[in-house]
Design a protein around this motif. Structure first.
Motif, PDB file in Angstrom:
ATOM      1  N   THR A 250     -12.623   3.381 -11.339  1.00  0.00           N
ATOM      2  CA  THR A 250     -12.792   2.211 -10.474  1.00  0.00           C
ATOM      3  C   THR A 250     -11.474   1.492 -10.282  1.00  0.00           C
ATOM      4  OG1 THR A 250     -15.068   1.954 -11.256  1.00  0.00           O
ATOM      5  CG2 THR A 250     -14.054   0.050 -10.194  1.00  0.00           C
ATOM      6  N   PHE A 251     -10.748   1.320 -11.368  1.00  0.00           N
ATOM      7  CA  PHE A 251      -9.438   0.672 -11.302  1.00  0.00           C
ATOM      8  C   PHE A 251      -8.535   1.375 -10.293  1.00  0.00           C
ATOM      9  CE2 PHE A 251      -5.024   0.898 -12.769  1.00  0.00           C
ATOM     10  CZ  PHE A 251      -4.678  -0.438 -12.790  1.00  0.00           C
ATOM     11  N   ASN A 252      -8.481   2.692 -10.366  1.00  0.00           N
ATOM     12  CA  ASN A 252      -7.614   3.444  -9.466  1.00  0.00           C
ATOM     13  C   ASN A 252      -8.047   3.320  -8.011  1.00  0.00           C
ATOM     14  OD1 ASN A 252      -5.994   4.327 -11.566  1.00  0.00           O
ATOM     15  ND2 ASN A 252      -7.149   6.223 -11.865  1.00  0.00           N
ATOM     16  N   ALA A 253      -9.342   3.080  -7.775  1.00  0.00           N
ATOM     17  CA  ALA A 253      -9.854   2.978  -6.411  1.00  0.00           C
ATOM     18  C   ALA A 253      -9.689   1.588  -5.820  1.00  0.00           C
ATOM     19  CB  ALA A 253     -11.326   3.383  -6.386  1.00  0.00           C
ATOM     20  N   LEU A 254      -9.411   0.594  -6.662  1.00  0.00           N
ATOM     21  CA  LEU A 254      -9.290  -0.787  -6.183  1.00  0.00           C
ATOM     22  C   LEU A 254      -7.877  -1.081  -5.706  1.00  0.00           C
ATOM     23  CD1 LEU A 254     -11.264  -2.790  -8.917  1.00  0.00           C
ATOM     24  CD2 LEU A 254     -11.980  -2.403  -6.551  1.00  0.00           C
ATOM     25  N   ALA A 255      -7.784  -1.818  -4.617  1.00  0.00           N
ATOM     26  CA  ALA A 255      -6.484  -2.324  -4.187  1.00  0.00           C
ATOM     27  C   ALA A 255      -5.955  -3.309  -5.210  1.00  0.00           C
ATOM     28  CB  ALA A 255      -6.626  -2.991  -2.816  1.00  0.00           C
ATOM     29  N   GLU A 256      -4.634  -3.513  -5.218  1.00  0.00           N
ATOM     30  CA  GLU A 256      -4.034  -4.402  -6.204  1.00  0.00           C
ATOM     31  C   GLU A 256      -4.612  -5.821  -6.108  1.00  0.00           C
ATOM     32  OE1 GLU A 256       0.225  -4.267  -6.246  1.00  0.00           O
ATOM     33  OE2 GLU A 256       0.257  -2.107  -5.933  1.00  0.00           O
ATOM     34  N   ALA A 257      -4.800  -6.309  -4.901  1.00  0.00           N
ATOM     35  CA  ALA A 257      -5.361  -7.656  -4.744  1.00  0.00           C
ATOM     36  C   ALA A 257      -6.784  -7.719  -5.260  1.00  0.00           C
ATOM     37  CB  ALA A 257      -5.306  -8.073  -3.273  1.00  0.00           C
ATOM     38  N   ASP A 258      -7.530  -6.637  -5.105  1.00  0.00           N
ATOM     39  CA  ASP A 258      -8.919  -6.631  -5.562  1.00  0.00           C
ATOM     40  C   ASP A 258      -8.998  -6.587  -7.088  1.00  0.00           C
ATOM     41  OD1 ASP A 258      -9.849  -6.825  -3.015  1.00  0.00           O
ATOM     42  OD2 ASP A 258     -10.272  -4.683  -2.777  1.00  0.00           O
ATOM     43  N   ARG A 259      -8.035  -5.953  -7.716  1.00  0.00           N
ATOM     44  CA  ARG A 259      -7.988  -5.997  -9.177  1.00  0.00           C
ATOM     45  C   ARG A 259      -7.842  -7.442  -9.659  1.00  0.00           C
ATOM     46  NH1 ARG A 259      -3.478  -1.215  -9.888  1.00  0.00           N
ATOM     47  NH2 ARG A 259      -4.749   0.493  -9.073  1.00  0.00           N
ATOM     48  N   GLU A 260      -7.013  -8.198  -8.970  1.00  0.00           N
ATOM     49  CA  GLU A 260      -6.837  -9.602  -9.326  1.00  0.00           C
ATOM     50  C   GLU A 260      -8.118 -10.391  -9.084  1.00  0.00           C
ATOM     51  OE1 GLU A 260      -4.919 -13.249 -10.457  1.00  0.00           O
ATOM     52  OE2 GLU A 260      -4.687 -11.120 -10.943  1.00  0.00           O
ATOM     53  N   HIS A 261      -8.819 -10.096  -7.997  1.00  0.00           N
ATOM     54  CA  HIS A 261     -10.093 -10.769  -7.742  1.00  0.00           C
ATOM     55  C   HIS A 261     -11.077 -10.506  -8.880  1.00  0.00           C
ATOM     56  CE1 HIS A 261      -8.814 -12.074  -3.878  1.00  0.00           C
ATOM     57  NE2 HIS A 261      -8.925 -10.914  -3.246  1.00  0.00           N
ATOM     58  N   VAL A 262     -11.144  -9.262  -9.338  1.00  0.00           N
ATOM     59  CA  VAL A 262     -12.049  -8.902 -10.437  1.00  0.00           C
ATOM     60  C   VAL A 262     -11.652  -9.650 -11.710  1.00  0.00           C
ATOM     61  CG1 VAL A 262     -12.817  -7.027 -11.945  1.00  0.00           C
ATOM     62  CG2 VAL A 262     -12.661  -6.654  -9.475  1.00  0.00           C
ATOM     63  N   ARG A 263     -10.359  -9.678 -12.008  1.00  0.00           N
ATOM     64  CA  ARG A 263      -9.894 -10.345 -13.222  1.00  0.00           C
ATOM     65  C   ARG A 263     -10.246 -11.831 -13.199  1.00  0.00           C
ATOM     66  NH1 ARG A 263      -5.667 -13.263 -15.048  1.00  0.00           N
ATOM     67  NH2 ARG A 263      -4.645 -13.266 -13.015  1.00  0.00           N
ATOM     68  N   VAL A 264      -9.986 -12.490 -12.064  1.00  0.00           N
ATOM     69  CA  VAL A 264     -10.279 -13.923 -11.960  1.00  0.00           C
ATOM     70  C   VAL A 264     -11.784 -14.166 -12.061  1.00  0.00           C
ATOM     71  CG1 VAL A 264     -10.189 -15.923 -10.426  1.00  0.00           C
ATOM     72  CG2 VAL A 264      -8.190 -14.446 -10.673  1.00  0.00           C
ATOM     73  N   ALA A 265     -12.582 -13.320 -11.392  1.00  0.00           N
ATOM     74  CA  ALA A 265     -14.039 -13.484 -11.438  1.00  0.00           C
ATOM     75  C   ALA A 265     -14.558 -13.364 -12.864  1.00  0.00           C
ATOM     76  CB  ALA A 265     -14.707 -12.454 -10.532  1.00  0.00           C
ATOM     77  N   LEU A 266     -14.051 -12.382 -13.606  1.00  0.00           N
ATOM     78  CA  LEU A 266     -14.499 -12.198 -14.986  1.00  0.00           C
ATOM     79  C   LEU A 266     -14.039 -13.345 -15.870  1.00  0.00           C
ATOM     80  CD1 LEU A 266     -13.980  -8.364 -15.432  1.00  0.00           C
ATOM     81  CD2 LEU A 266     -16.152  -9.588 -15.262  1.00  0.00           C
ATOM     82  N   ARG A 267     -12.874 -13.897 -15.588  1.00  0.00           N
ATOM     83  CA  ARG A 267     -12.418 -15.058 -16.351  1.00  0.00           C
ATOM     84  C   ARG A 267     -13.342 -16.247 -16.118  1.00  0.00           C
ATOM     85  NH1 ARG A 267      -6.354 -16.874 -15.452  1.00  0.00           N
ATOM     86  NH2 ARG A 267      -5.979 -15.041 -16.745  1.00  0.00           N
ATOM     87  N   GLU A 268     -13.761 -16.454 -14.865  1.00  0.00           N
ATOM     88  CA  GLU A 268     -14.695 -17.542 -14.567  1.00  0.00           C
ATOM     89  C   GLU A 268     -16.047 -17.298 -15.234  1.00  0.00           C
ATOM     90  OE1 GLU A 268     -14.224 -20.422 -12.843  1.00  0.00           O
ATOM     91  OE2 GLU A 268     -12.086 -19.918 -12.829  1.00  0.00           O
TER      92      GLU A 268
END
Length: 329
Positions: A250-268
């Motif tokens: 999944t990580f490899n399939a995500l764009a770099e910006a989308d990885r950041e979106h996932v990280r921020v969402a999980l932090r929230e």
């Protein structure tokens, strides 16, 4: 007050794991991430994941979504982690002891009597030995650990016998997660460890297949274990971080910006779950006692001494001196 301290300066290596460069574009295609886990629908972790899903949807205008599958709907914990490893499931959340089945060094983060509070656990994540173990899990096992969530402090529950000292555990059939560290811990304490998924525990306690289990107070409450357990023994033996793991596929399939979106969402999502767990630990003891649950003040120093052989057994796997270094952080 939340148990989650300011993140600035913390987990820099963990963020790097998620933000590693690849050839993906700045914005990827629409996608739904499937998040499977063992926690009950009304539990703190499930509510945190629900918040993460909201944030992810808001940040991407609905282009990225996160489907929440609680209560082992997609399989037992190890089965879901295997799915993450194979790329058929995007996300799961688990304890370091379970991940230690794949990379033994990670299990140190769930070692008994390692940490005094969750802020110390967060500092541990930047230790070189932990970062190296995380890279090994990501590169060789297909699972990328992300920033930890607070799961609480684990205590032991029993049906018929209070536990004040380690000797009181002799012969008890105790449920543990499907993690070698927990199995070894129970054997050293003289109990008979019975690994099983969280979803199986209530019925096993009710029918006498097991005599007890160990979990933080909010998990005990969410799973209604006090309906079939008389004693909560305040051993406080492990302060637990939960690690969300993202499939490398999944990580490899995500764009770099989308990885950041996932990280921020999980932090929230973590902020919500952490707050609920912390509030539960503060308030549940009074609530449970009013319903008839008996709290036992266990001798934590005696348990720490009894577990000395466990630390010796895992010294090579964890790295010589690493336990003492983490304790000192």
């Amino acid at each position: 007050m939340s148990v989650r301290p300011t993140r600035r300066g913390l987990l820099a290596g963990g963020a790097a794991l998620l933000a590693a460069p690849n050839l993906a574009s700045a914005q990827g295609a629409a996608r739904t991430l499937r998040f499977g886990h063992v926690h009950p629908p009304e539990g703190e972790v499930t509510r945190g994941i629900a918040r993460a899903a909201e944030v992810l949807r808001e940040r991407t205008g609905g282009r990225l979504r996160m489907d929440n599958f609680p209560s082992s709907q997609l399989g037992a914990e190890r089965e879901m982690l295997t799915q993450v490893q194979q790329g058929t499931l995007d996300l799961c959340i688990t304890g370091p002891g379970v991940l230690g089945s794949w990379v033994r060094a990670i299990s140190i983060l769930e070692a008994p009597f390692l940490a005094s509070d969750f802020a110390q656990v967060l500092r541990m994540m930047n230790h070189p030995a932990i970062q190296g173990a995380f890279r090994q899990l990501a590169d060789q096992r297909g699972m990328r650990p992300l920033e930890p969530w607070y799961y609480g402090t684990r205590h032991m529950t029993t049906r018929d016998r209070p536990i004040r000292v380690p000797e009181d555990m002799r012969g008890l059939k105790m449920r543990v997660p499907q993690a070698p560290l927990f199995v070894d811990m129970m054997r050293i304490l003289g109990a008979a460890p019975t690994p099983m998924s969280l979803g199986e525990v209530y019925l096993s306690l009710q029918t006498g297949v097991i005599d007890g289990q160990e979990n933080p107070l909010p998990t005990i409450e969410a799973n209604k274990f006090t309906e079939v357990q008389r004693f909560i023994n305040l051993t406080g033996h492990i302060l637990v971080p939960l690690l969300p793991v993202l499939s490398t596929a999944t990580f490899n399939a995500l764009a770099e910006a989308d990885r950041e979106h996932v990280r921020v969402a999980l932090r929230e999502g973590a902020a919500v779950s952490d707050r609920l767990v912390s509030e539960g630990e503060q308030n549940l003891r009074t609530t449970m006692a009013a319903r008839g649950t008996q709290f036992v003040e266990s001798d934590r120093a005696a348990f720490r001494r009894a577990l000395a052989p466990l630390y010796e057994r895992y010294e090579e796997a964890w790295g010589r001196g690493v336990f003492a270094q983490l304790q000192a952080m």
